[in-house]
Design a protein around this motif. Structure first.
Motif, PDB file in Angstrom:
ATOM      1  N   GLY A  88       0.803  -1.213   0.000  1.00 25.37           N
ATOM      2  CA  GLY A  88       0.000   0.000   0.000  1.00 25.37           C
ATOM      3  C   GLY A  88       0.837   1.265   0.000  1.00 25.37           C
ATOM      4  O   GLY A  88       0.525   2.231  -0.703  1.00 25.37           O
ATOM      5  N   VAL A  89       1.924   1.261   0.769  1.00 25.80           N
ATOM      6  CA  VAL A  89       2.808   2.442   0.826  1.00 25.80           C
ATOM      7  C   VAL A  89       3.510   2.638  -0.519  1.00 25.80           C
ATOM      8  O   VAL A  89       3.611   3.770  -1.018  1.00 25.80           O
ATOM      9  CB  VAL A  89       3.832   2.312   1.972  1.00 25.80           C
ATOM     10  N   VAL A  90       4.010   1.551  -1.122  1.00 24.18           N
ATOM     11  CA  VAL A  90       4.659   1.665  -2.429  1.00 24.18           C
ATOM     12  C   VAL A  90       3.685   2.238  -3.455  1.00 24.18           C
ATOM     13  O   VAL A  90       4.036   3.150  -4.229  1.00 24.18           O
ATOM     14  CB  VAL A  90       5.189   0.296  -2.899  1.00 24.18           C
ATOM     15  N   THR A  91       2.462   1.724  -3.472  1.00 24.00           N
ATOM     16  CA  THR A  91       1.453   2.219  -4.410  1.00 24.00           C
ATOM     17  C   THR A  91       1.182   3.702  -4.193  1.00 24.00           C
ATOM     18  O   THR A  91       1.107   4.486  -5.149  1.00 24.00           O
ATOM     19  CB  THR A  91       0.143   1.427  -4.259  1.00 24.00           C
ATOM     20  N   GLU A  92       1.050   4.105  -2.931  1.00 21.66           N
ATOM     21  CA  GLU A  92       0.798   5.514  -2.621  1.00 21.66           C
ATOM     22  C   GLU A  92       1.961   6.387  -3.074  1.00 21.66           C
ATOM     23  O   GLU A  92       1.755   7.488  -3.622  1.00 21.66           O
ATOM     24  CB  GLU A  92       0.555   5.670  -1.119  1.00 21.66           C
ATOM     25  N   GLU A  93       3.180   5.924  -2.865  1.00 19.09           N
ATOM     26  CA  GLU A  93       4.355   6.694  -3.264  1.00 19.09           C
ATOM     27  C   GLU A  93       4.428   6.859  -4.782  1.00 19.09           C
ATOM     28  O   GLU A  93       4.710   7.950  -5.289  1.00 19.09           O
ATOM     29  CB  GLU A  93       5.631   6.023  -2.744  1.00 19.09           C
ATOM     30  N   LEU A  94       4.191   5.780  -5.518  1.00 17.79           N
ATOM     31  CA  LEU A  94       4.233   5.865  -6.978  1.00 17.79           C
ATOM     32  C   LEU A  94       3.121   6.765  -7.507  1.00 17.79           C
ATOM     33  O   LEU A  94       3.324   7.531  -8.457  1.00 17.79           O
ATOM     34  CB  LEU A  94       4.135   4.464  -7.594  1.00 17.79           C
ATOM     35  N   ASN A  95       1.954   6.708  -6.867  1.00 16.05           N
ATOM     36  CA  ASN A  95       0.854   7.597  -7.260  1.00 16.05           C
ATOM     37  C   ASN A  95       1.206   9.060  -7.005  1.00 16.05           C
ATOM     38  O   ASN A  95       0.696   9.961  -7.690  1.00 16.05           O
ATOM     39  CB  ASN A  95      -0.422   7.234  -6.515  1.00 16.05           C
ATOM     40  N   ASN A  96       2.067   9.293  -6.007  1.00 14.51           N
ATOM     41  CA  ASN A  96       2.482  10.660  -5.677  1.00 14.51           C
ATOM     42  C   ASN A  96       3.688  11.124  -6.496  1.00 14.51           C
ATOM     43  O   ASN A  96       4.233  12.205  -6.242  1.00 14.51           O
ATOM     44  CB  ASN A  96       2.804  10.768  -4.183  1.00 14.51           C
ATOM     45  N   GLY A  97       4.136  10.294  -7.450  1.00 15.40           N
ATOM     46  CA  GLY A  97       5.185  10.732  -8.360  1.00 15.40           C
ATOM     47  C   GLY A  97       6.588  10.227  -8.071  1.00 15.40           C
ATOM     48  O   GLY A  97       7.553  10.752  -8.636  1.00 15.40           O
ATOM     49  N   LEU A 177       8.108   6.807  10.142  1.00 11.80           N
ATOM     50  CA  LEU A 177       7.468   5.644  10.731  1.00 11.80           C
ATOM     51  C   LEU A 177       6.001   5.744  10.334  1.00 11.80           C
ATOM     52  O   LEU A 177       5.371   6.796  10.516  1.00 11.80           O
ATOM     53  CB  LEU A 177       7.627   5.659  12.252  1.00 11.80           C
ATOM     54  N   ILE A 178       5.432   4.668   9.793  1.00 12.59           N
ATOM     55  CA  ILE A 178       4.117   4.735   9.159  1.00 12.59           C
ATOM     56  C   ILE A 178       3.169   3.709   9.783  1.00 12.59           C
ATOM     57  O   ILE A 178       3.551   2.559  10.020  1.00 12.59           O
ATOM     58  CB  ILE A 178       4.232   4.487   7.645  1.00 12.59           C
ATOM     59  N   ARG A 179       1.938   4.149  10.020  1.00 15.06           N
ATOM     60  CA  ARG A 179       0.887   3.267  10.536  1.00 15.06           C
ATOM     61  C   ARG A 179      -0.355   3.367   9.660  1.00 15.06           C
ATOM     62  O   ARG A 179      -0.646   4.432   9.114  1.00 15.06           O
ATOM     63  CB  ARG A 179       0.502   3.648  11.966  1.00 15.06           C
ATOM     64  N   LEU A 180      -1.075   2.266   9.559  1.00 19.87           N
ATOM     65  CA  LEU A 180      -2.369   2.251   8.873  1.00 19.87           C
ATOM     66  C   LEU A 180      -3.457   2.327   9.929  1.00 19.87           C
ATOM     67  O   LEU A 180      -3.532   1.476  10.817  1.00 19.87           O
ATOM     68  CB  LEU A 180      -2.516   0.965   8.057  1.00 19.87           C
ATOM     69  N   LYS A 181      -4.287   3.374   9.857  1.00 20.90           N
ATOM     70  CA  LYS A 181      -5.377   3.507  10.826  1.00 20.90           C
ATOM     71  C   LYS A 181      -6.524   4.295  10.213  1.00 20.90           C
ATOM     72  O   LYS A 181      -6.368   4.951   9.176  1.00 20.90           O
ATOM     73  CB  LYS A 181      -4.890   4.171  12.107  1.00 20.90           C
ATOM     74  N   LYS A 182      -7.668   4.239  10.866  1.00 21.07           N
ATOM     75  CA  LYS A 182      -8.853   4.910  10.357  1.00 21.07           C
ATOM     76  C   LYS A 182      -8.775   6.414  10.548  1.00 21.07           C
ATOM     77  O   LYS A 182      -8.333   6.903  11.580  1.00 21.07           O
ATOM     78  CB  LYS A 182     -10.111   4.373  11.045  1.00 21.07           C
ATOM     79  N   GLY A 183      -9.215   7.131   9.527  1.00 21.37           N
ATOM     80  CA  GLY A 183      -9.279   8.577   9.608  1.00 21.37           C
ATOM     81  C   GLY A 183     -10.651   9.044  10.023  1.00 21.37           C
ATOM     82  O   GLY A 183     -11.543   8.238  10.337  1.00 21.37           O
ATOM     83  N   VAL A 184     -10.853  10.340  10.009  1.00 24.27           N
ATOM     84  CA  VAL A 184     -12.158  10.905  10.406  1.00 24.27           C
ATOM     85  C   VAL A 184     -13.248  10.521   9.425  1.00 24.27           C
ATOM     86  O   VAL A 184     -14.440  10.588   9.749  1.00 24.27           O
ATOM     87  CB  VAL A 184     -12.065  12.442  10.531  1.00 24.27           C
ATOM     88  N   ASP A 185     -12.862  10.100   8.211  1.00 25.61           N
ATOM     89  CA  ASP A 185     -13.838   9.670   7.218  1.00 25.61           C
ATOM     90  C   ASP A 185     -14.248   8.213   7.393  1.00 25.61           C
ATOM     91  O   ASP A 185     -15.041   7.682   6.607  1.00 25.61           O
ATOM     92  CB  ASP A 185     -13.297   9.890   5.801  1.00 25.61           C
ATOM     93  N   ARG A 187     -12.411   5.632   6.935  1.00 26.65           N
ATOM     94  CA  ARG A 187     -11.627   4.765   6.066  1.00 26.65           C
ATOM     95  C   ARG A 187     -10.178   4.698   6.547  1.00 26.65           C
ATOM     96  O   ARG A 187      -9.700   5.600   7.227  1.00 26.65           O
ATOM     97  CB  ARG A 187     -11.664   5.280   4.621  1.00 26.65           C
ATOM     98  N   GLU A 188      -9.498   3.612   6.184  1.00 28.41           N
ATOM     99  CA  GLU A 188      -8.117   3.439   6.605  1.00 28.41           C
ATOM    100  C   GLU A 188      -7.164   4.207   5.682  1.00 28.41           C
ATOM    101  O   GLU A 188      -7.315   4.201   4.457  1.00 28.41           O
ATOM    102  CB  GLU A 188      -7.731   1.954   6.623  1.00 28.41           C
ATOM    103  N   HIS A 189      -6.205   4.866   6.305  1.00 28.35           N
ATOM    104  CA  HIS A 189      -5.193   5.629   5.580  1.00 28.35           C
ATOM    105  C   HIS A 189      -3.836   5.402   6.241  1.00 28.35           C
ATOM    106  O   HIS A 189      -3.759   5.016   7.407  1.00 28.35           O
ATOM    107  CB  HIS A 189      -5.515   7.124   5.606  1.00 28.35           C
ATOM    108  N   PHE A 190      -2.782   5.670   5.483  1.00 30.59           N
ATOM    109  CA  PHE A 190      -1.443   5.611   6.058  1.00 30.59           C
ATOM    110  C   PHE A 190      -1.122   6.954   6.702  1.00 30.59           C
ATOM    111  O   PHE A 190      -1.176   8.000   6.057  1.00 30.59           O
ATOM    112  CB  PHE A 190      -0.400   5.281   4.983  1.00 30.59           C
ATOM    113  N   GLU A 224      -0.521  11.429   3.310  1.00 32.48           N
ATOM    114  CA  GLU A 224       0.021  11.961   2.070  1.00 32.48           C
ATOM    115  C   GLU A 224      -0.720  11.411   0.848  1.00 32.48           C
ATOM    116  O   GLU A 224      -0.241  11.512  -0.275  1.00 32.48           O
ATOM    117  CB  GLU A 224       1.516  11.665   1.963  1.00 32.48           C
ATOM    118  N   ASP A 225      -1.917  10.815   1.086  1.00 31.64           N
ATOM    119  CA  ASP A 225      -2.690  10.291  -0.037  1.00 31.64           C
ATOM    120  C   ASP A 225      -3.554  11.373  -0.669  1.00 31.64           C
ATOM    121  O   ASP A 225      -3.618  12.496  -0.200  1.00 31.64           O
ATOM    122  CB  ASP A 225      -3.539   9.112   0.409  1.00 31.64           C
TER     123      ASP A 225
END
Length: 225
Positions: A88-97, A177-185, A187-190, A224-225
């Motif tokens: 998921g982090v790799v995908t997010e990074e590539l999507n961010n350029g 240091l990165i964690r996956l957790k639910k946001g105010v929406d 849904r899960e985000h990094f 950063e998504d």
């Protein structure tokens, strides 16, 4: 004799520091000579992390093909196994350029190794991912460590990353240091805690428990998504 040894070591360290970028461009056999000399020094010497032209890498049975890895086969892909957080982090990074990425393996000769302490004993971590980005000044190398908050080594690793960032802020970009957790929406985000930022690493450097780290994550981690 002790004074002579101390003087010689001081002079060697100064010479090494002044020439280490040139040394990093030498072929492997010659670099190994300097590596033996630096390892023999009583005073620890900071040795630059230099990637070779190729790496040794085993392909797990459950591997998949990925694009834009720093090292790849002739078809432009790289085969490895990533857990859902890493993927998921790799995908997010590539999507961010991001330009490319590196799966940093444990205890390889080419691996990026960062020290941290557990109960006063120094050990090593090998952050999961190195991300390469490009900006107006050239390429930027980021260190990313997706890490399950339930693990006992959370806060010692965070402190280790903070101390590493304090020493090497001029070489690397983000050190997260990165964690996956639910946001105010709902849904899960990094969520990312970036030790590359002075205010963050100053908070993290002196913590002594996972609970303190959790509070810093709640207050300062960003998406950063």
């Amino acid at each position: 004799m002790e004074r002579i040894n101390a003087f010689a070591e001081k002079e060697f360290i100064a010479l090494y520091e002044n020439n280490k970028r040139a040394i990093s461009r030498l072929h492997e056999a010659r670099k190994n000579v300097y590596e033996r000399l630096t390892n023999a020094s009583v005073q620890p010497i900071s040795v630059p992390w230099v990637l070779p032209d190729s790496i040794d890498f085993s392909i797990p049975d459950n591997s998949m093909k990925f694009a834009q890895h720093l090292y790849c086969s002739e078809d432009g892909t790289f085969e490895t196994s990533l857990n859902p957080w890493e993927n998921g982090v790799v995908t997010e990074e590539l999507n961010n350029g991001a330009v490319c990425w590196l799966r940093n393996l444990d205890r390889k000769k080419w691996s990026l190794e960062i020290p941290y302490e557990v109960s006063g004993v120094t050990t090593s971590m090998f952050p999961d991912l190195v991300i390469v980005r490009s900006d107006a000044q050239g390429y930027v190398f980021d260190i990313l460590e997706p890490h399950d908050p339930s693990r006992k080594d959370n806060y010692p690793k965070a402190v280790g990353l903070a101390k590493f960032a304090e020493k090497h802020w001029d070489i690397f970009g983000r050190i997260q240091l990165i964690r996956l957790k639910k946001g105010v929406d709902g849904r899960e985000h990094f969520y990312r805690l970036d030790m590359g930022k002075t205010t963050i690493r100053n908070k993290v450097r002196g913590i002594t428990s996972n609970e303190e780290l959790d509070r810093i994550f709640d207050a300062d981690a960003v998406r950063e998504d």
